[in-house]
Every structure is written in C-alpha cells, then in structure tokens.
Design an enzyme around this catalytic site. Structure first.
Site, PDB file in Angstrom:
ATOM      1  N   GLY A 106       0.848  -1.182   0.000  1.00 18.68           N
ATOM      2  CA  GLY A 106       0.000   0.000   0.000  1.00 18.68           C
ATOM      3  C   GLY A 106       0.886   1.235   0.000  1.00 18.68           C
ATOM      4  N   GLU A 123       2.077   6.192   7.483  1.00 20.39           N
ATOM      5  CA  GLU A 123       3.415   6.332   6.874  1.00 20.39           C
ATOM      6  C   GLU A 123       4.196   7.464   7.525  1.00 20.39           C
ATOM      7  OE1 GLU A 123       4.309   3.850   5.127  1.00 20.39           O
ATOM      8  OE2 GLU A 123       2.274   3.091   5.168  1.00 20.39           O
ATOM      9  N   TYR A 129       1.136  -5.561  13.347  1.00 20.96           N
ATOM     10  CA  TYR A 129       0.487  -4.243  13.291  1.00 20.96           C
ATOM     11  C   TYR A 129      -0.611  -4.146  14.354  1.00 20.96           C
ATOM     12  CZ  TYR A 129       2.440  -3.774   8.509  1.00 20.96           C
ATOM     13  OH  TYR A 129       3.270  -3.693   7.425  1.00 20.96           O
TER      14      TYR A 129
HETATM   15 ZN   LIG Z   1       3.846   0.382   8.532  1.00 19.30          ZN
END
Ligand SMILES: [Zn+2]
Length: 635
Positions: free
Chosen positions: A302, A330, A417
């Site tokens: 992504g 990000e 994550y």
């Molecule tokens: Zn990341």
C-alpha cells in the site's frame, strides 16, 4: 537469537538513565547504533545476532556510502560504484550480505583487495568475505546487478500511466538491499550516503534523500542526492521515470507521473496538517521534508515509509480522500521505524505495532474517536481472521517468534500491526494517557537513530513505566500465540450501527438503500467483512447493487467482497475480479482474492491460470506471495 522465549527479560540500556525528561537534544546529535551485546538478567551476556544477515557485530560497521548508479533499461541492470567508509579502520575481515551481484573489482586506495563469495543460501543470499584488511577505512566496490535483482522492478512504458517512458524503482524491505549493493543488510546498522544517478535526459531520478541538483552531460542527466540522517539499508530507495513534482507546503510535496499529478495533489492536500498532528504526539519531525511519490500500480505494498519520500500505491488516489488516513501511518513511521528501528525482523512489531498505535492516535485527533475506533475494529477483525487461517496456536501469531530459516517477506501479516497496537493500547490504559504519552516521548528521544530488540523494549518499560508491567501480562502479549482474551473492547457508534444490520441480516433481513445511504465507506467495508464466510448468490448480487460496487472507483478496496462472492459461487463477479487482478499490485490484497479462488471448488482451476496470465505485471514480492498461497491451497 533462536529459542528466545518468555523466560528472558531485559536488557536495560544504561545510557538512557541520563534522560530526565523529554528533551530534543537528539535532534542535533546523531547517535550510532547501540551496544553489540544484549545483557540478560543474571549477568549472562549474549552476542547480538541477526538471523537474516551475515553480519559479524564484532567487525567494523559501514557509516557512509558514496554511490554512482547507472541504470541500463534495455538490459535491466544497474551499474553501481559504491565507496564505503567504515566507522573506524578495519583489520582482518569484513562480511557483507549480497544476492545475485556480479562483482567486478574491490579496491582501497589503488590496492586491489582479496575477497570471496560463499555458497548461496535461498534466503540470505551469499556472504561476501573481504579479506586481509590492514587498517582500511575506505574501500570501493564496482558491480552490476542481476536483471532479476529482487530490489528492482523495471517497467516497460506500457506499464506506466503515461505509456511513453520506462520506469524503474527499488524496494529494499526486508532483505533486498543486498541485491543492489553489498551491505550489512540488517536494521541494526545505519549509514549516511551521497548518490549520483545517471539517466537519460528525458527521465528524472528521485530518491529518499535530499535532492542536490542536476547537471546535464552528453545527453544524460546526473541527479545528485545527499542523505544526512543515517538509515538502515532497508530504507534505501530511489525511482526513475517520467516524474513531475509539485510543492504543497514548505516541507510537503508530491512526485508523480504527469498523468497522476493533479489528482494526487488533491488527494494528499492535507499532508502538512497531518504532519503537525503527529508532531504533537511524537515531537518534531526531523527528516526536513515529507514528500510522496505516487508509484506505478505494480508497487507491492500500500505504501513504504522511505524517509523523506514515502512511496504510495496509486490505489489511494481515488478522488475522495477516503484512503489518505494511510498517510498518518506512513508519517508516523518517521518516528517509529525510521528513527527508532527494530533491531531484527523478529522484532518487526516494534516498527509496525507502534506505528499502527500512532496512526490510531493521530486519526483520533484529526477525525475523532468514533472514526479512529472504527478503523481499529476493521484492522482487528482482519487480524483475527488471519489468526484463524494460521491457527490460533501457530507461533506466527505471537508478536515475537524465531525467524531463523524463515524469509521475513513470507511472514508479513497484520498481526505485528494490530496485535502490537492493541498491546500498546493496553499499556496506555493501564497507566493512563498522560503517563503513557510521557513514556512515548522518552522512548522516541532515548532511542533516536538506534535499533532495539523486543527485550530492549521490555527493559525500557521496566525502567520507565514499571506500573504497566504489573498490570499487563507483557510476556503473554509478546511471546504467546493468539490474541489475549483480556483485551479491552474497542468502541465506536459507527461500528454499532453496522452491527445492528449484521444481526438483522442473520435473521433474514436485508438492509435497504435508504438505511445505508449515509454510511461512510469504512462502514460498508466493515459490513462486508462481518458477513458470514459464504452467503447466497442472490444476496451477493443484491449487495453488489445496494452498495454500487459494479464499476466503483474504489474497486481496489473490494478484495473482501470479491473473496466473499467467489466463496459463495457468484460467478457473475468474475469480470470485476479479473479487472482487479489485472490492475492492482498490492500483494496483501491480491493474495486474498487468489486464495479465495484457489480454496473454492468451482474456481480452483482458474486460480493458477489467472496468475499465469497476470504475473508479468506483478512485483516479485507479490508473485512469491501468491505462489506460496496457491501451493498452500494445493493448486
Ligand atoms: Zn507500517
């Protein structure tokens, strides 16, 4: 560090004792990598090791590299001259990681150095052993990369938005920098660099570094760059193509192919505002610029947080800013990942769990708690499904597990994550937000430009937030498989609204157009995610019409819907599935759809045929992941 288990605690870093409170002393001072040794309670000292690198931590480290890079678009090779500076003069040997490189010459101050390449290992590549060094501080290597270099993707003009010029980009995470140049390819070693990229004058080179101008020479353009902040090798990144630039603020801008630029500028217009919000949480942004490069569709992620220049898949340029929350993720990497870095890929949750936690916090500041919790629920649900697939007892569902002999690309899941973020959320809840925010700032400033292990993190926690260790079962969160039952539930009214309709659907009631007309896209997405694994063909058709999925500009986000339709036998969806597989390059998304095809009886035979048809446009990381999923499913 094989066999590392919950019995280990520590280490406690000694040089952070002096940090009394949050100060920005580290901005002006660039610190080297932390200790080579990791100490454990009971006085045992273990040598730091990285299962994914041939590095010997007792040898000298690379501190700076000067690159001259010349891409050859017809042969798909990159000619590289790299001049290395070590942190102090080396005698004896130095070991570097390589993969598929043709080395021409290794020399220092006019003297040829002796070297050899060891046997090829499928995951690690080959160890380059430079021998008999005698107080060598600087040496150069001349080489050519392989046309199959795993870090590079060479795109023909027809694979770009413009269709006229070729495009080249690098992607070094996790172990791919070694296919570009010999290096200590571990996130524990940082170096600064200068680079010159020599390209045809119709093309532009960009880099995750400060641009230092361009000169014309014999029909060529020489683009120069300087990277003043030390980075680990996986953050080395560049691209070459027909690329234009537009500034959006003093420090934010967009690079993209001309055909994409205007749309991308609109989509990412709020970047400066987002950056300021994250600074409120983490402290000043120290990388000077935050630019975005919109990638060709084949980009396998992504986005990738290359410092100063995030590489973004074009799937986020959809014309409604619905995907730009990803920017907060990000950007947060500028602190968690790029500034404070996991020591090995076994500690990957330190990069991604922290960044997902930060993404939730900044989304909360920007868009409100209800929305941020909705996104967190979406992420958690996807992770729980992934855990089901892997098996709740699988060690791959632990935040830290041994990856010796395992390719880190093959075990990237949403677990580091989402489980990592949930763990940090529990620590915050245990001590309260104010104390936890103080801890965050100490953590970021204490480890700026350094790498740390999971055990290093626990040691820091022990020292600076002991109360959290008493209240949260850290050992269970970090080293045990599955998702702890004791986690506090997420809470969002946007979610509750969707849940009501899922309950009604289970009783046979379909939602009406009026009822869902004001849903935001993420509610629609959640609704699809929460449906049973399989539904009737008629219901697939009805949902497709209800939510306007046919021909939707957001088709890049419909992988869960396509998977559901495949499992449910709704064959009319296939033209859309084919369009999706032919145009999207993001590995995690296409793998889901291929997996659904391969695991369903009626579509099983089509899975490999479609892969054969489209694989030429996928990045090698995506190709490998799809192939693995198909083999797992027995096709
Ligand atoms: Zn990341």
């Amino acid at each position: 560090m094989g066999g590392l288990g919950p019995e280990y605690r520590g280490p406690i870093r000694s040089n952070v004792d002096s940090i009394v409170d949050f100060e920005f002393w580290w901005i002006d001072r660039i610190i080297g990598v932390g200790s080579t040794f990791t100490s454990f309670p009971g006085g045992i000292e273990m040598k730091r090791d990285d299962p994914h690198s041939y590095i010997d931590f007792e040898q000298r480290k690379i501190s700076h590299i000067d690159f001259h890079l010349t891409p050859n678009f017809s042969e798909h090779t990159l000619h590289v001259t790299a001049t290395y500076t070590l942190d102090s003069p080396a005698s004896g040997s130095i070991f570097l990681d390589t993969r598929n490189l043709t080395l021409h010459r290794i020399h220092s101050e006019g003297e040829i150095l002796t070297w050899e390449l060891d046997e090829q290992d499928d995951i690690l590549g080959r160890r380059l052993h430079i021998k008999d060094l005698n107080q060598v501080s600087v040496f150069s290597i001349e080489l050519t990369t392989s046309p199959n270099a795993s870090a590079l993707q060479w795109l023909a003009p027809q694979q770009t938005a413009g269709g006229v010029h070729p495009f080249l980009y690098s992607q070094c995470f996790a172990l791919h920098a070694r296919s570009l140049f010999p290096c200590q390819d571990t996130p524990s070693v940082r170096f600064t660099y200068d680079a010159c990229i020599e390209v045809h004058q119709a093309l532009r080179a960009v880099m995750a570094a400060a641009a230092k101008g361009v000169e014309q020479q014999d029909g060529k353009s020489l683009f120069r760059f300087h990277m003043p902040q030390p980075i680990p090798s996986y953050l080395f990144a560049f691209a070459v193509g027909n690329i234009l630039f537009k500034d959006m603020s003093d420090r934010c801008g967009i690079y993209a192919e001309p055909e994409m630029l205007e749309a991308a500028v609109w989509e990412f217009e709020e970047n400066e505002k987002r950056l300021k919000q994250i600074e409120a949480l983490f402290g000043p942004y120290i990388w000077e610029r935050y630019d975005v490069l919109v990638m060709p569709p084949s980009f396998p992620y992504g986005a990738m947080e290359n410092p100063r220049l995030t590489f973004f898949s074009p799937v986020y340029v959809v014309g409604d800013r619905s995907g730009t929350w990803v920017v907060t993720h990000e950007m947060a990497h500028a602190w968690t990942g790029n500034l404070v870095t996991n020591a090995t890929w076994e500690d990957f949750w330190l990069n991604e769990g922290w960044t997902t936690y930060a993404e939730n916090r900044s989304t909360e500041m920007l868009e409100g708690k209800d929305y941020s919790q909705l996104l967190a629920i979406l992420g958690r649900n996807a992770m729980l499904k992934e855990m089901d697939r892997l098996g709740k007892d699988s060690e791959k569902t632990a935040l830290k597990f041994s990856q010796r002999g395992v390719d880190p690309d093959a075990v990237v899941t949403s677990i580091p994550y989402e489980k990592g973020s949930a763990f940090l959320g529990e620590l915050e809840r245990a001590v309260g937000r104010e104390d936890f925010d103080g801890f965050i700032q100490k953590y970021i400033s204490g480890y700026a430009f350094q790498s740390l292990t999971t055990e290093g993190f626990v040691g820091f926690l022990q020292e600076h937030l002991p109360k959290a260790l008493e209240m949260v079962d850290v050992e269970n969160w970090l080293y045990q498989p599955g998702f702890p039952d004791c986690v506090h539930p997420l809470d969002s009214e946007l979610y509750d609204e969707v849940e009501v309709f899922i309950a009604a659907y289970e009783k046979g009631e379909m939602p009406t157009k009026e009822q869902v007309s004001d849903w935001i896209f993420h509610q629609v997405f959640l609704f699809i995610q929460m449906l049973p694994e399989k539904i009737s063909v008629e219901d697939c058709r009805e949902f497709e019409s209800l939510f306007g999925f046919k021909g939707s500009p957001r088709y890049a986000f419909l992988y869960d819907f396509y998977s559901l339709c495949i499992r449910s036998g709704y064959r009319d969806v296939m033209p859309d599935v084919e369009h999706f597989l032919a145009t999207i390059g993001v590995s995690s998304r296409i793998v889901k759809v291929y997996r659904a095809l391969a695991e369903t009886d009626w579509s099983k035979t089509q899975a490999r045929a479609l892969f054969e048809r489209f694989q030429g446009r996928y990045h090698s990381i995506a190709r490998d992941n799809i192939d693995r999923a198909l083999v797992e499913a027995g096709v």
